[in-house]
Design a protein around this motif. Sequence first.
Motif, PDB file in Angstrom:
ATOM      1  N   VAL A 152      -4.481   3.656   3.266  1.00 43.10           N
ATOM      2  CA  VAL A 152      -5.471   3.270   2.258  1.00 43.10           C
ATOM      3  C   VAL A 152      -6.674   4.197   2.333  1.00 43.10           C
ATOM      4  O   VAL A 152      -6.822   4.996   3.264  1.00 43.10           O
ATOM      5  N   ASP A 153      -7.568   4.047   1.349  1.00 37.97           N
ATOM      6  CA  ASP A 153      -8.740   4.919   1.252  1.00 37.97           C
ATOM      7  C   ASP A 153     -10.006   4.298   1.823  1.00 37.97           C
ATOM      8  O   ASP A 153     -10.937   5.019   2.193  1.00 37.97           O
ATOM      9  N   ARG A 158       1.058   3.864  -3.055  1.00 42.14           N
ATOM     10  CA  ARG A 158       0.636   5.240  -2.762  1.00 42.14           C
ATOM     11  C   ARG A 158       1.713   6.238  -3.160  1.00 42.14           C
ATOM     12  O   ARG A 158       1.418   7.312  -3.705  1.00 42.14           O
ATOM     13  N   PRO A 166      -0.216   8.157  -6.477  1.00 41.95           N
ATOM     14  CA  PRO A 166      -0.982   8.753  -5.373  1.00 41.95           C
ATOM     15  C   PRO A 166      -2.475   8.907  -5.644  1.00 41.95           C
ATOM     16  O   PRO A 166      -3.258   9.032  -4.693  1.00 41.95           O
ATOM     17  N   ALA A 205       0.822  -1.208   0.000  1.00 42.52           N
ATOM     18  CA  ALA A 205       0.000   0.000   0.000  1.00 42.52           C
ATOM     19  C   ALA A 205       0.859   1.261   0.000  1.00 42.52           C
ATOM     20  O   ALA A 205       0.626   2.200  -0.779  1.00 42.52           O
ATOM     21  N   LYS A 206       1.871   1.280   0.857  1.00 42.08           N
ATOM     22  CA  LYS A 206       2.726   2.463   0.943  1.00 42.08           C
ATOM     23  C   LYS A 206       3.532   2.662  -0.338  1.00 42.08           C
ATOM     24  O   LYS A 206       3.716   3.805  -0.798  1.00 42.08           O
ATOM     25  N   LEU A 240      -6.896   2.912  -3.029  1.00 41.94           N
ATOM     26  CA  LEU A 240      -6.397   1.711  -2.368  1.00 41.94           C
ATOM     27  C   LEU A 240      -7.448   1.218  -1.378  1.00 41.94           C
ATOM     28  O   LEU A 240      -7.908   1.984  -0.517  1.00 41.94           O
TER      29      LEU A 240
END
Length: 394
Positions: A141-142, A110, A114, A106-107, A118
């Motif tokens: 995450v979103d 991102r 961007p 995830a990182k 996620l």
Amino acid sequence: MSRPLKIMLVAAEASGDALGAGLAHALKARLGDDVAFVGVGGSKMAAAGVASPFDITDLSVLGWLEGLKAYGVVKRRVADTAALAMAERPDAVVLIDSWGFTIRVAKAIRAALPDTPLIKYVGPQVWASRPGRAKTLAGAVDHLLALYAFDAPWFEREGLATTVVGSQALHVDMSGADPAAFRASRGIARDAPLLLVLPGSRPSEIRLMTPVYEEAVSRLKRQDPTLEVAVVAAGAVADDVTARVASWPFRAHLVPESEKYSAMKAATVALATSGTVSTELALAGAPMVISYRFQPLSYAIMKPFFTGKYATLFNHAAGEEIAPELIQNDATPGRLAEAVGRLLADPEARAGQSARQTAALDLMGREGRDPSELAADAVLRVIVERRGAGPSPD
């Protein structure tokens, strides 16, 4: 004509592979040729149309010490996964379970992409340990697809939008299970006591738990030579389990994946390594004893972070120890044999535990919609809300 939605699914172990496959099938059922998949997963996701660029077996690790040993492999696979995302530019990325691997992915994504939504499918069990992970996930995450209603508040408090989709384990189709045929095919009498042993799905679990189970069952067999024993040898660890059980000093019937649910329904009692299988056993009506061992150093490091009272989900949902849990230093052959022996000897105790397990499953949301369909709805909704484009989930 607009291009199909491209959705990236990432799973790093068997349970996540099954979730990813279910989600892919649900999205395909909704969108047909208007969705395409890329990602990382196992054989079930591959069959659902998600071709993985590498084998995920080496990523199935649990425990700090084991994680340190696998760090080099994990780091390389994180880079490979992020590179795949950069090459494919998906409309959304769904990161399934496997905290240590997927939070790094995830990182990395991102940082590289961007604007790509996620979505985490299955949050860390912060109610059991390390509640700070809720904040970490919220920053990475979103959206979260949570399995249980008791998960959501931990993450929503940190500002992470969360949809409760339910657990696929609560919706397992056992209609094809045939306990009578299972017993008959192995020459097990209808009224003979049958102990089903489920040693786990990770290589480390098989290594740590099978010797303990062998000795525990040996004690039970000495007490009652008529006791029948069956051992589930499923998934990626099937060969390992088969080889280990072959050296046991008593006969044990091996159970392949295809007969697992029949064996669960046929069992008098189950002895299981903690995990999703406890929910499946409860659905099958099998009273059980739950056990787990970590590497000693891993456990010493991790123990201060354990904050939950129970390891088993239906015990947590009910707020009581319905199924006995024997973890780490309590997971001795003697104590396991004693706990299993009590259930084998007492039909009323078995019936009572089975009924309480079923009631706890209702608290976990057993009667809800299919989780894969709810997860598919949520993924499409996130894409619509974040991108302002793509097919509507309605």
